[in-house]
Design a protein around this motif. Structure first.
Motif, PDB file in Angstrom:
ATOM      1  N   LYS A 413      95.218 112.843  -7.354  1.00  0.00           N
ATOM      2  CA  LYS A 413      94.691 112.449  -6.039  1.00  0.00           C
ATOM      3  C   LYS A 413      94.486 113.672  -5.162  1.00  0.00           C
ATOM      4  O   LYS A 413      93.450 113.821  -4.495  1.00  0.00           O
ATOM      5  N   GLU A 414      95.467 114.577  -5.131  1.00  0.00           N
ATOM      6  CA  GLU A 414      95.369 115.767  -4.293  1.00  0.00           C
ATOM      7  C   GLU A 414      94.201 116.647  -4.719  1.00  0.00           C
ATOM      8  O   GLU A 414      93.448 117.147  -3.876  1.00  0.00           O
ATOM      9  N   GLU A 415      94.034 116.835  -6.027  1.00  0.00           N
ATOM     10  CA  GLU A 415      92.947 117.669  -6.517  1.00  0.00           C
ATOM     11  C   GLU A 415      91.595 117.031  -6.235  1.00  0.00           C
ATOM     12  O   GLU A 415      90.628 117.729  -5.884  1.00  0.00           O
ATOM     13  N   LEU A 416      91.525 115.693  -6.372  1.00  0.00           N
ATOM     14  CA  LEU A 416      90.268 114.988  -6.101  1.00  0.00           C
ATOM     15  C   LEU A 416      89.851 115.152  -4.640  1.00  0.00           C
ATOM     16  O   LEU A 416      88.683 115.398  -4.337  1.00  0.00           O
ATOM     17  N   ILE A 417      90.827 115.042  -3.738  1.00  0.00           N
ATOM     18  CA  ILE A 417      90.523 115.215  -2.309  1.00  0.00           C
ATOM     19  C   ILE A 417      90.019 116.624  -2.035  1.00  0.00           C
ATOM     20  O   ILE A 417      89.052 116.838  -1.287  1.00  0.00           O
ATOM     21  N   LYS A 418      90.688 117.613  -2.658  1.00  0.00           N
ATOM     22  CA  LYS A 418      90.255 118.996  -2.447  1.00  0.00           C
ATOM     23  C   LYS A 418      88.831 119.219  -2.939  1.00  0.00           C
ATOM     24  O   LYS A 418      88.023 119.876  -2.275  1.00  0.00           O
ATOM     25  N   LYS A 419      88.537 118.689  -4.116  1.00  0.00           N
ATOM     26  CA  LYS A 419      87.189 118.847  -4.662  1.00  0.00           C
ATOM     27  C   LYS A 419      86.156 118.173  -3.766  1.00  0.00           C
ATOM     28  O   LYS A 419      85.088 118.739  -3.482  1.00  0.00           O
TER      29      LYS A 419
END
Length: 625
Positions: A413-419
């Motif tokens: 989830k965190e990586e998806l938001i960053k992307k």
């Protein structure tokens, strides 16, 4: 009086008012309408733009006219075509239950024959611009000899535009016993003279103090170098992602240029000025009303017809010549009970004007800094996050979710938001990460009383260069024409040329020291109307007197032929503001080539005379919203 029923209006008007959704009369309506209904009197009403002045004179006029008669009984004069059409449309809406009512708009840029035909059908009320009205009177196409009510709307602006003679001539064809109602946002001497010469013991009402700005508008100013003015404008727009604004320039040429540069840089912008045809102006205004244009760049004259209640910001790209005009500009926002912001971008030479405006509008300005690049990145990022958070889910996306989930099944989830947010953030970060600070400190520009003062006149000229130029009043120049000429040929901002002093056969002017090389290089072997124009550094510091024979370095300085030197700062490739969520392109309106008499560059290099040149026309690009 808290309702329109309390004002004494008839049932037909009250019915229309209900349809329009009006519930409570504004202060100017509460003060003016009872006076105009109860007595035959002349009236001077001073109120800020956007306070409901059209209804304040429109309701009483409709209440009093005889709709069964085909005689022209009311004449309303307004400064611009846009305002003329706006008043006409509003009068028709107010009088929608008056059977047989005919309100006709008379303005330039449209067929005079068609307008005369409409008047001949029987127009109880004519709404007109002074120039076209005078033309129709001279051609005997209208008869205003029996009117009972004459309204001068935005009287101060009509006088600023040079319509005093036209107004005088028009009123000479009207009966002496008519009632004259004068409505104005400000009360300069010229308006007071009109009231004295053409009105009989007028009653006067004032909403707020004379020339005072509405409390719904906050006032800010940003101090930058003149060369950074456009970059400052872009940063203010980027720092306010939901901006819906009018950007004011002093001249038609500047208006067109600023709008074109904004469009080139990906902003949703359009120009509104007097060189556009009526059809072009209508297209631009329709796009603006539909929020398809976020930044409408306009001259003071053209903006008088803007009647949009949701404008969030007024940006003064340049301050007006007449300080009182600032009241009109700031009145474009903070309308219909909403709040707004009036921003002023000023150079050091203009800071003193802020204090003058504060005295006139009885409001204090707050000095603010142009935001830096990282502040803008943060604002843009959080704006996107809020929009996504508040977006309603489209159920049609369900059928695509399995494929999307499969693509991101190994993504946290965190990586998806960053992307996701890096798509927007990276564009602004790459653009602004090396941007310079545009702010200028005003600590060195204070007078003896401690007030801010950026007037170059008070600094002894140590930071500026004084020039001698061998043209003067015999060549057709006054100080304003010479300043405009220098600004055009040198491609400088208006405030880059100052302390202009015109004599019979020569003149003086100043620029900042950093522009000296550019000025002297440009006027090397430069011809104007067949003869050489000579510019030299002078020791005359601005107090008049003789030309100095001592030039910089003992002789006139000559530089390279790079006549277009100077940086555009941030104005290079800005981030593409078109969101991938845009459904379709937005139109920014059509632009008319500007032929304002600026020197043709090819002819200039060849030493030829002045020739009009068309400015480049930018094609509207898809905007972001």
């Amino acid at each position: 009086m808290n309702t329109f029923q309390d004002l004494g209006l008839n049932d037909d008007l009250l019915h229309a008012i209900t349809d329009l959704g009006f519930t409570t009369p504004s202060e100017v309506q509460t003060k003016a309408i009872p006076i105009l209904l109860e007595s035959d009197t002349d009236l001077v009403a001073l109120a800020q733009t956007g306070t409901g002045k059209t209804a304040a004179f429109g309701f009483p006029m409709l209440h009093k006219i005889n709709v069964d008669s085909r005689t022209t009984q009311g004449l309303i004069l307004s400064p611009t075509r846009e305002l003329c059409l706006q008043i006409t449309n509003e009068m028709k809406l107010y009088g929608k239950y008056y059977k047989g009512l005919n309100v006709v708009a008379v303005y330039g840029g449209s067929s005079i024959t068609d307008q005369a035909r409409e008047v001949k059908k029987g127009a109880q009320i004519i709404v007109a611009t002074p120039g076209r009205m005078k033309d129709m009177i001279n051609r005997k196409l209208v008869d205003i000899s029996k009117i009972e009510y004459a309204v001068l709307d935005e009287a101060d602006e009509m006088l600023n535009m040079g319509f005093k003679e036209d107004i005088t001539d028009i009123l000479s064809f009207t009966p002496q016993e008519k009632n004259t109602w004068l409505f104005s946002a400000t009360m300069p001497r010229e308006v007071a003279a009109i009231a004295k010469n053409f009105m009989r013991k007028p009653q006067e009402i004032t909403v707020g103090n004379k020339n005072e700005s509405t409390n719904q508008v906050s006032h800010e100013y940003y101090l930058v170098n003149s060369r950074d003015r456009y970059d400052a404008l872009k940063r203010l727009a980027d720092a306010n992602p939901d901006i819906f604004s009018v950007v004011f320039c002093r001249t038609k040429n500047d208006t067109q240029k600023v709008a074109e540069r904004l469009i080139e840089d990906g902003y949703s912008a359009g120009a509104l000025h007097g060189d556009l045809s009526q059809n072009q102006r209508d297209l631009v205004m329709n796009s603006f009303r539909k929020n398809q244009i976020q930044m409408l760049v306009a001259t003071d004259v053209a903006a008088r017809g803007i009647d949009v209640d949701d404008i969030t910001h007024v940006i003064n790209y340049q301050l007006p010549d007449e300080i009182e005009t600032y009241t009109h500009r700031s009145g474009r926002t903070g309308r219909a009970g909403k709040t707004g912001v009036s921003m002023v971008i000023v150079s050091k030479s203009e800071v003193r004007k802020i204090k003058s405006i504060e005295r006139i509008i009885n409001k204090a300005f707050q000095k603010k800094d142009i935001p830096d690049g990282m502040e803008i990145c943060e604002v843009q990022l959080m704006s996107l996050a809020n929009k996504i958070h508040n977006t309603a889910i489209n159920p049609e996306i369900e059928k695509y979710l399995s494929s999307i989930n499969e693509l991101f099944e190994d993504t946290s989830k965190e990586e998806l938001i960053k992307k996701f947010f890096s798509v927007e953030f990276t564009r602004f970060f790459n653009y602004y990460q090396k941007s310079k600070n545009l702010n200028v400190s005003d600590a060195d520009f204070r007078d003896r009383d401690g007030a801010r003062d950026g007037g170059r006149e008070f600094k002894g000229g140590s930071d500026s260069t004084r020039y001698f130029i061998n043209v003067g009043s015999k060549d057709g120049f006054d100080w304003m024409k010479l300043k405009d000429f220098l600004k055009e040929v040198l491609e400088l901002g208006r405030d880059d040329v100052f302390k202009v002093e015109v004599k019979d056969s020569f003149s003086f002017f100043n620029t900042e020291n950093e522009l000296k090389d550019k000025v002297l290089a440009f006027f090397t072997d430069y011809k104007h109307e067949g003869r050489f124009v000579n510019v030299e550094v002078s020791e005359n510091r601005g107090g008049g007197g003789k030309r100095s024979d001592r030039f910089s370095g003992g002789k006139r300085e000559r530089r390279s032929d790079d006549r277009r030197s100077g940086s555009r700062g941030d104005s290079g490739n800005r981030p593409d503001r078109r969101s991938s969520s845009d459904a379709k392109p937005r139109r920014s309106g059509d632009f008319k080539p500007n032929t304002n008499g600026a020197p043709n560059r090819a002819a200039r290099r060849a030493g030829g005379n002045f020739k009009p040149t068309d400015s480049a026309i930018s094609k509207p690009r898809r905007s972001r919203r």
